[in-house]
Design a protein around this motif. Structure first.
Motif, PDB file in Angstrom:
ATOM      1  N   ASN A  11      -9.307  -3.032   3.407  1.00  0.00           N
ATOM      2  CA  ASN A  11      -9.970  -4.310   3.713  1.00  0.00           C
ATOM      3  C   ASN A  11     -10.582  -4.866   2.420  1.00  0.00           C
ATOM      4  OD1 ASN A  11     -13.111  -4.044   3.700  1.00  0.00           O
ATOM      5  ND2 ASN A  11     -12.438  -2.163   4.713  1.00  0.00           N
ATOM      6  N   ILE A  12     -10.750  -6.194   2.378  1.00  0.00           N
ATOM      7  CA  ILE A  12     -11.132  -6.854   1.125  1.00  0.00           C
ATOM      8  C   ILE A  12     -12.497  -6.385   0.599  1.00  0.00           C
ATOM      9  CG2 ILE A  12     -11.989  -8.914   2.339  1.00  0.00           C
ATOM     10  CD1 ILE A  12     -10.359  -8.812  -1.172  1.00  0.00           C
ATOM     11  N   PHE A  13     -13.425  -6.051   1.476  1.00  0.00           N
ATOM     12  CA  PHE A  13     -14.741  -5.623   0.978  1.00  0.00           C
ATOM     13  C   PHE A  13     -14.659  -4.204   0.399  1.00  0.00           C
ATOM     14  CE2 PHE A  13     -17.231  -8.667   3.995  1.00  0.00           C
ATOM     15  CZ  PHE A  13     -16.679  -9.739   3.334  1.00  0.00           C
ATOM     16  N   ALA A  34     -24.604  -6.832  -2.762  1.00  0.00           N
ATOM     17  CA  ALA A  34     -24.753  -8.197  -2.240  1.00  0.00           C
ATOM     18  C   ALA A  34     -23.928  -9.120  -3.132  1.00  0.00           C
ATOM     19  CB  ALA A  34     -26.219  -8.620  -2.251  1.00  0.00           C
ATOM     20  N   PHE A  35     -23.106  -9.941  -2.501  1.00  0.00           N
ATOM     21  CA  PHE A  35     -22.251 -10.856  -3.268  1.00  0.00           C
ATOM     22  C   PHE A  35     -22.075 -12.155  -2.491  1.00  0.00           C
ATOM     23  CE2 PHE A  35     -18.404 -10.036  -0.713  1.00  0.00           C
ATOM     24  CZ  PHE A  35     -18.690  -8.778  -0.186  1.00  0.00           C
ATOM     25  N   MET A  36     -21.664 -13.190  -3.230  1.00  0.00           N
ATOM     26  CA  MET A  36     -21.541 -14.510  -2.624  1.00  0.00           C
ATOM     27  C   MET A  36     -20.294 -14.576  -1.746  1.00  0.00           C
ATOM     28  SD  MET A  36     -24.226 -15.673  -3.968  1.00  0.00           S
ATOM     29  CE  MET A  36     -24.166 -17.214  -3.044  1.00  0.00           C
ATOM     30  N   ASP A  37     -20.426 -15.221  -0.587  1.00  0.00           N
ATOM     31  CA  ASP A  37     -19.266 -15.461   0.275  1.00  0.00           C
ATOM     32  C   ASP A  37     -18.346 -16.449  -0.444  1.00  0.00           C
ATOM     33  OD1 ASP A  37     -18.867 -15.213   3.694  1.00  0.00           O
ATOM     34  OD2 ASP A  37     -17.562 -16.508   2.496  1.00  0.00           O
ATOM     35  N   LEU A  38     -17.075 -16.103  -0.513  1.00  0.00           N
ATOM     36  CA  LEU A  38     -16.102 -16.946  -1.219  1.00  0.00           C
ATOM     37  C   LEU A  38     -15.796 -18.226  -0.436  1.00  0.00           C
ATOM     38  CD1 LEU A  38     -14.315 -17.074  -3.747  1.00  0.00           C
ATOM     39  CD2 LEU A  38     -12.582 -15.731  -2.513  1.00  0.00           C
ATOM     40  N   PHE A  39     -16.045 -18.197   0.854  1.00  0.00           N
ATOM     41  CA  PHE A  39     -15.799 -19.365   1.714  1.00  0.00           C
ATOM     42  C   PHE A  39     -17.125 -19.705   2.418  1.00  0.00           C
ATOM     43  CE2 PHE A  39     -12.028 -16.728   1.320  1.00  0.00           C
ATOM     44  CZ  PHE A  39     -11.086 -17.630   0.855  1.00  0.00           C
ATOM     45  N   PRO A  40     -18.100 -20.176   1.633  1.00  0.00           N
ATOM     46  CA  PRO A  40     -19.460 -20.311   2.166  1.00  0.00           C
ATOM     47  C   PRO A  40     -19.577 -21.346   3.276  1.00  0.00           C
ATOM     48  CG  PRO A  40     -19.281 -21.315  -0.007  1.00  0.00           C
ATOM     49  CD  PRO A  40     -17.984 -20.610   0.232  1.00  0.00           C
ATOM     50  N   ALA A  99     -16.207 -11.037  18.751  1.00  0.00           N
ATOM     51  CA  ALA A  99     -17.537 -11.539  18.365  1.00  0.00           C
ATOM     52  C   ALA A  99     -17.457 -12.434  17.141  1.00  0.00           C
ATOM     53  CB  ALA A  99     -18.468 -10.355  18.101  1.00  0.00           C
ATOM     54  N   GLY A 100     -16.274 -12.548  16.526  1.00  0.00           N
ATOM     55  CA  GLY A 100     -16.118 -13.414  15.360  1.00  0.00           C
ATOM     56  C   GLY A 100     -15.889 -12.673  14.061  1.00  0.00           C
ATOM     57  N   GLN A 101     -15.852 -11.344  14.097  1.00  0.00           N
ATOM     58  CA  GLN A 101     -15.671 -10.585  12.856  1.00  0.00           C
ATOM     59  C   GLN A 101     -14.239 -10.731  12.347  1.00  0.00           C
ATOM     60  OE1 GLN A 101     -16.580  -6.371  13.188  1.00  0.00           O
ATOM     61  NE2 GLN A 101     -16.584  -6.088  10.969  1.00  0.00           N
ATOM     62  N   THR A 102     -14.123 -10.968  11.038  1.00  0.00           N
ATOM     63  CA  THR A 102     -12.789 -11.115  10.428  1.00  0.00           C
ATOM     64  C   THR A 102     -12.534 -10.099   9.327  1.00  0.00           C
ATOM     65  OG1 THR A 102     -13.626 -12.792   8.890  1.00  0.00           O
ATOM     66  CG2 THR A 102     -12.652 -13.585  10.950  1.00  0.00           C
ATOM     67  N   VAL A 103     -13.585  -9.527   8.754  1.00  0.00           N
ATOM     68  CA  VAL A 103     -13.431  -8.485   7.736  1.00  0.00           C
ATOM     69  C   VAL A 103     -14.116  -7.230   8.278  1.00  0.00           C
ATOM     70  CG1 VAL A 103     -13.951  -7.738   5.386  1.00  0.00           C
ATOM     71  CG2 VAL A 103     -13.357 -10.134   5.818  1.00  0.00           C
ATOM     72  N   PHE A 104     -13.358  -6.129   8.313  1.00  0.00           N
ATOM     73  CA  PHE A 104     -13.826  -4.962   9.048  1.00  0.00           C
ATOM     74  C   PHE A 104     -14.435  -3.880   8.159  1.00  0.00           C
ATOM     75  CE2 PHE A 104     -11.164  -7.473  11.701  1.00  0.00           C
ATOM     76  CZ  PHE A 104     -11.895  -7.522  12.882  1.00  0.00           C
ATOM     77  N   PHE A 108     -23.731  -8.080   6.530  1.00  0.00           N
ATOM     78  CA  PHE A 108     -24.682  -9.064   7.044  1.00  0.00           C
ATOM     79  C   PHE A 108     -24.497 -10.357   6.265  1.00  0.00           C
ATOM     80  CE2 PHE A 108     -27.634  -7.252  10.116  1.00  0.00           C
ATOM     81  CZ  PHE A 108     -27.245  -5.929  10.106  1.00  0.00           C
ATOM     82  N   HIS A 109     -24.543 -11.465   6.992  1.00  0.00           N
ATOM     83  CA  HIS A 109     -24.515 -12.789   6.373  1.00  0.00           C
ATOM     84  C   HIS A 109     -25.958 -13.280   6.231  1.00  0.00           C
ATOM     85  CE1 HIS A 109     -20.184 -13.735   7.471  1.00  0.00           C
ATOM     86  NE2 HIS A 109     -20.433 -12.818   8.382  1.00  0.00           N
ATOM     87  N   ILE A 110     -26.289 -13.820   5.065  1.00  0.00           N
ATOM     88  CA  ILE A 110     -27.549 -14.543   4.879  1.00  0.00           C
ATOM     89  C   ILE A 110     -27.136 -15.974   4.525  1.00  0.00           C
ATOM     90  CG2 ILE A 110     -29.661 -14.764   3.507  1.00  0.00           C
ATOM     91  CD1 ILE A 110     -29.477 -11.695   3.031  1.00  0.00           C
ATOM     92  N   GLY A 121     -17.605 -24.276   9.713  1.00  0.00           N
ATOM     93  CA  GLY A 121     -17.220 -23.323  10.755  1.00  0.00           C
ATOM     94  C   GLY A 121     -16.977 -21.930  10.197  1.00  0.00           C
ATOM     95  N   HIS A 122     -17.405 -20.931  10.936  1.00  0.00           N
ATOM     96  CA  HIS A 122     -17.192 -19.539  10.524  1.00  0.00           C
ATOM     97  C   HIS A 122     -15.685 -19.263  10.428  1.00  0.00           C
ATOM     98  CE1 HIS A 122     -18.066 -15.306  10.081  1.00  0.00           C
ATOM     99  NE2 HIS A 122     -17.209 -15.030  11.034  1.00  0.00           N
ATOM    100  N   GLY A 123     -15.258 -18.882   9.209  1.00  0.00           N
ATOM    101  CA  GLY A 123     -13.833 -18.623   9.004  1.00  0.00           C
ATOM    102  C   GLY A 123     -13.021 -19.877   8.724  1.00  0.00           C
TER     103      GLY A 123
HETATM  104  P1  5GP Z   1     -16.905 -11.946   9.238  1.00  0.00           P
HETATM  105  O1  5GP Z   1     -16.005 -13.013   9.838  1.00  0.00           O
HETATM  106  O2  5GP Z   1     -16.181 -10.638   9.209  1.00  0.00           O
HETATM  107  O3  5GP Z   1     -18.247 -11.870   9.896  1.00  0.00           O
HETATM  108  O4  5GP Z   1     -17.218 -12.399   7.775  1.00  0.00           O
HETATM  109  C1  5GP Z   1     -16.340 -12.230   6.716  1.00  0.00           C
HETATM  110  C2  5GP Z   1     -16.800 -13.149   5.625  1.00  0.00           C
HETATM  111  O5  5GP Z   1     -16.132 -12.773   4.443  1.00  0.00           O
HETATM  112  C3  5GP Z   1     -16.482 -14.613   5.877  1.00  0.00           C
HETATM  113  O6  5GP Z   1     -17.681 -15.372   5.825  1.00  0.00           O
HETATM  114  C4  5GP Z   1     -15.510 -14.990   4.758  1.00  0.00           C
HETATM  115  O7  5GP Z   1     -15.730 -16.280   4.259  1.00  0.00           O
HETATM  116  C5  5GP Z   1     -15.811 -13.940   3.714  1.00  0.00           C
HETATM  117  N1  5GP Z   1     -14.687 -13.587   2.869  1.00  0.00           N
HETATM  118  C6  5GP Z   1     -13.392 -13.443   3.252  1.00  0.00           C
HETATM  119  N2  5GP Z   1     -12.635 -13.061   2.190  1.00  0.00           N
HETATM  120  C7  5GP Z   1     -13.483 -12.958   1.139  1.00  0.00           C
HETATM  121  C8  5GP Z   1     -13.289 -12.594  -0.236  1.00  0.00           C
HETATM  122  O8  5GP Z   1     -12.184 -12.281  -0.698  1.00  0.00           O
HETATM  123  N3  5GP Z   1     -14.387 -12.591  -1.026  1.00  0.00           N
HETATM  124  C9  5GP Z   1     -15.632 -12.928  -0.554  1.00  0.00           C
HETATM  125  N4  5GP Z   1     -16.631 -12.904  -1.419  1.00  0.00           N
HETATM  126  N5  5GP Z   1     -15.840 -13.287   0.729  1.00  0.00           N
HETATM  127  C10 5GP Z   1     -14.778 -13.301   1.567  1.00  0.00           C
END
Ligand code: 5GP
Length: 144
Positions: A11-13, A34-40, A99-104, A108-110, A121-123
Motif C-alpha cells: 500500500n502507498i503509505f 506525519a505528511f501532507m495529503d497529496l490530494f488535499p 466507511a470511506g477508507q481508500t488506503v489500507f 488519521f486525517h487532520i 470530496g473525500h477521494g
Molecule cells: P482514506 O480514504 O484511506 O481515509 O485516506 C487516504 C488519503 O490518502 C486520501 O485523503 C488521499 O488523498 C491520500 N493519498 C492517496 N494517495 C496518496 C499519496 O500517494 N500520497 C499522499 N501523500 N497522500 C495520498
C-alpha cells in the motif's frame, strides 16, 4: 476491502514509510510519520500514520501503540491550528471501504476548515502543487 483482511505491504503509505515513495513530511519520529495529503480536501490537509505496525485500520492497532499515536495526532492538530489559523478543524479516520477508507494503512486525517470554503470530496480532490505543500509543511513544522 472490509474491516478484516490481510495487511498489504505494497500500500502507498507502507511505501512512503519505507522511503520507496515520496511524501512531503511534516514530522517523523520512531512512532509516527506525519505528511501532507497529496490530494488535499482543504489547504493544510495532514495525515498521521503509525510506524512499526502493520495495522490496516484503528481496530488493528495494538493497544500499546494507541497512546503514542493519539498523542501525536493531538500535538499535530494543535500545530496545524497555530500555523494555519483555520476557522475549524476536522480530525477523522475511516475503517474499511464502506466507511470511506481508500488506503489500507491506518491513518488519521487532520483537515483545516475555512469559513465559506467547501470541503473537496473525500477521494475526489485535485492533486496538490508540491512546492505549495512544502511551504505549508514547513509552516506546520515550525509550529510544533
Ligand atoms: P482514506 O480514504 O484511506 O481515509 O485516506 C487516504 C488519503 O490518502 C486520501 O485523503 C488521499 O488523498 C491520500 N493519498 C492517496 N494517495 C496518496 C499519496 O500517494 N500520497 C499522499 N501523500 N497522500 C495520498
Amino acid at each position: 476491502m472490509s474491516l478484516n483482511g490481510t495487511y498489504d505491504d505494497n500500500n502507498i503509505f507502507a511505501k512512503i514509510l519505507r522511503g520507496e515513495a515520496a511524501a512531503v513530511k511534516v514530522f517523523e519520529n520512531e512512532d509516527v510519520l506525519a505528511f501532507m495529503d497529496l490530494f488535499p480536501q482543504a489547504r493544510g490537509h495532514l495525515l498521521v500514520v503509525p510506524k512499526k505496525v502493520r495495522a490496516r485500520n484503528f481496530l488493528d492497532l495494538p493497544a500499546a501503540h494507541v497512546e503514542p499515536l493519539m498523542a501525536h495526532v493531538h500535538k499535530l492538530a494543535i500545530a496545524v491550528e497555530k500555523a494555519l489559523k483555520p476557522d475549524g478543524l476536522t480530525v477523522v479516520q475511516f475503517n474499511g471501504a464502506p466507511a470511506g477508507q481508500t488506503v489500507f494503512h491506518l491513518h488519521f486525517h487532520i483537515i483545516p476548515r475555512y469559513e465559506g470554503v467547501a470541503l473537496a470530496g473525500h477521494g475526489h480532490a485535485n492533486r496538490a502543487d508540491i512546492p505549495e505543500l512544502q511551504k505549508i509543511a514547513a509552516e506546520i513544522a515550525a509550529a510544533l
